[in-house]
Scaffold this motif. Structure first.
Motif, short mmCIF file in Angstrom:
data_model
loop_
_atom_site.label_atom_id
_atom_site.label_comp_id
_atom_site.label_asym_id
_atom_site.label_seq_id
_atom_site.Cartn_x
_atom_site.Cartn_y
_atom_site.Cartn_z
N ILE A 176 65.03 22.06 -8.68
CA ILE A 176 65.71 21.22 -7.90
C ILE A 176 66.51 20.21 -8.58
N SER A 226 65.84 13.70 -2.59
CA SER A 226 67.03 13.40 -2.01
C SER A 226 66.94 12.01 -1.38
N VAL A 235 58.96 23.65 -1.19
CA VAL A 235 60.32 23.52 -1.91
C VAL A 235 61.05 22.38 -0.93
N GLY A 236 61.12 22.79 0.13
CA GLY A 236 62.04 21.97 1.08
C GLY A 236 61.30 20.44 1.19
N ARG A 279 60.39 27.03 -9.04
CA ARG A 279 61.17 26.54 -7.75
C ARG A 279 61.37 25.11 -7.54
N ILE A 280 60.30 24.35 -7.91
CA ILE A 280 60.71 22.84 -7.78
C ILE A 280 61.26 22.19 -8.92
N CYS A 301 59.75 19.06 -1.22
CA CYS A 301 60.20 18.32 -2.56
C CYS A 301 61.98 17.93 -2.45
N ARG A 302 62.59 18.79 -2.08
CA ARG A 302 63.99 18.50 -1.99
C ARG A 302 64.18 17.28 -1.36
N SER A 303 63.48 17.29 -0.05
CA SER A 303 64.06 16.13 0.82
C SER A 303 63.40 14.74 0.42
#
Ligand code: SF4
Length: 416
Positions: free
Chosen positions: A204, A170, A162-163, A200-201, A165-167
């Motif tokens: 975001i 962004s 998930v981290g 969870r993805i 994907c988030r980065s």
């Protein structure tokens, strides 16, 4: 300035391409410069694929070429795990790092090349970020060398996925390509499932799309009830990649595939009932040892019946160390070739008949890559490629009218 210039060449599936990007980032985190061309590099990392014999030959040829340029060479990917001897024979000075040693990659590189002082900015994912979620699988397919190379399933930690994907989001990515040897078995070794990971993805924040990579029908069976609803989310491409491999239950058994043709039929129907306008992509191996005309006819009948948008046709290729390699009933090369030709003609016919029906439609398209000349390529919500003349930029979400179709893609004209 003390650093090495490194060029990473990744071959094969989306998973391998994604790992190529991860290896590039590891080299940059060690203060080395990533360059695009082998000619400008001091060190080359070949992230190999060996799924079929012809690919293995290409990899060995590329290794010899690179060492011919007197470049230092690191060989990674599936061949590094499954065919260590063949590599050492071809390029004795190469450093071989198989996928199951990637957690030692940084240490191996530091021991050999030290830490550099190049300060570079990791190039952002352009529009598409490849997100590997696991390595290996739970399959025992008798033709498959990937299983030998990648071993049993090791799912990556959900928070780190998930981290990532988030980065990526962004960092500007508009598309996440979720990939593994078999995405449907994600978490079955850690007490999670793909149906837990995807929401969870999806949660975001941001406008982006998610493509879920290849799933083995056997693993999908375990989670399909929870998974189908996830596909309905606006962020998820209505794209299903479900390799059937054969339309004959007798051949599926010989392949070690643990599902029946009826199971696949039912799974496809479950998705199609819930998803308007979805894309079905499947893989078929022709010429598997023992395949009779009757078996092959069952495959072509299945394709006519379930009408996949995409059929990736592969001729069986005997791989070292696989159970099928020892099989006596090898299908003659000319017959396998003829079956591949026949199935390819059929799949294009089916593909065109589906795409013709979309002419005149207005579709929302995400621009994901540059096409030939001044054209761009975008993806509809069913992940169908659409060629668009100029007037857009990468990452744009635009409405287009479908003006022309081919068996594999569409042509679109921008509309307000
Ligand atoms: S599921 Fe089968 S074909 Fe896929 S990687 Fe595993 S063993 Fe190979």
């Amino acid at each position: 300035m003390r650093f090495v210039k490194v060029c990473v060449e990744a071959y094969g599936c989306t998973m391998n391409q994604g790992e190529g990007v991860i290896l590039e980032r590891k080299m940059m985190s060690l203060g080395h410069e990533v360059v695009k061309s082998v000619k400008d590099a001091d060190l080359v990392i070949l992230n190999t694929c060996t799924v079929i014999r012809s690919t293995e030959m290409r990899m060995l040829k590329r290794m010899r070429e690179v060492s011919g340029y007197e470049k230092r060479l690191i060989v990674t990917g599936c061949m590094a795990a499954a065919q260590h001897n063949e590599i050492s024979e071809a390029v004795p000075d190469a450093i071989i790092v198989p996928p199951f040693e990637y957690d030692r990659f940084v240490q191996i590189v530091t021991e050999r090349f030290g830490v550099g002082d190049f300060v570079g900015i990791p190039k952002p994912d352009v529009v598409s970020a490849i997100i590997p979620i696991a390595q290996g699988c739970l399959g025992s397919c008798t033709y498959c060398i990937t299983r030998i190379a990648r071993g049993r399933l090791k799912s990556y930690d959900m928070e780190s996925i998930v981290g990532r994907c988030r980065s990526s989001i962004s960092g500007g990515a508009k598309e996440l390509l979720i990939t593994a040897q078999d995405t449907a078995c994600y978490g079955l070794d850690t007490g999670h499932t793909l149906a837990e990971l995807l929401p969870r993805i999806i949660e975001i924040p941001g406008t982006f799309r998610i493509r879920i990579g290849m799933m083995n029908p056997d693993s999908l069976e375990k989670i399909i009830g929870d998974l189908v609803p996830v596909w309905n989310n606006d962020k998820v491409y209505k794209f299903l990649h479900l390799p059937v491999q054969s339309g004959s239950d007798r051949i599926l058994k010989a392949m070690g595939r643990r599902y029946s043709v009826n199971d696949l039929r039912r799974q496809v129907q479950m998705f199609r009932e819930r998803l308007q306008d979805s894309t079905l992509s499947t893989d078929v191996i022709v010429g598997f040892p023992g395949e009779t005309n009757e078996d092959f006819n069952k495959t072509t009948e299945l394709v006519r019946e379930i009408r996949p948008n995409i059929v990736n046709v592969t001729r069986y290729s005997s791989r070292p160390g696989t159970p099928a390699e020892k099989s006596k009933n090898q299908v003659p090369g000319w017959m396998s070739k003829e079956r591949s030709r026949e199935l390819t003609v059929l799949r294009f016919k089916v593909g065109l008949s589906i795409n013709i029906g979309r002419e005149g439609n207005i579709e929302e398209v995400l621009i994901t890559e540059r096409g030939k000349g001044s054209t761009y390529i975008g993806r509809t919500m069913s992940y169908t490629p659409v060629v668009i003349e100029d007037g857009v930029t990468l990452g744009d979400l635009v409405n287009v009218e479908i003006v022309k179709s081919t068996p594999t893609h569409l042509f679109g004209r921008l509309v307000a």
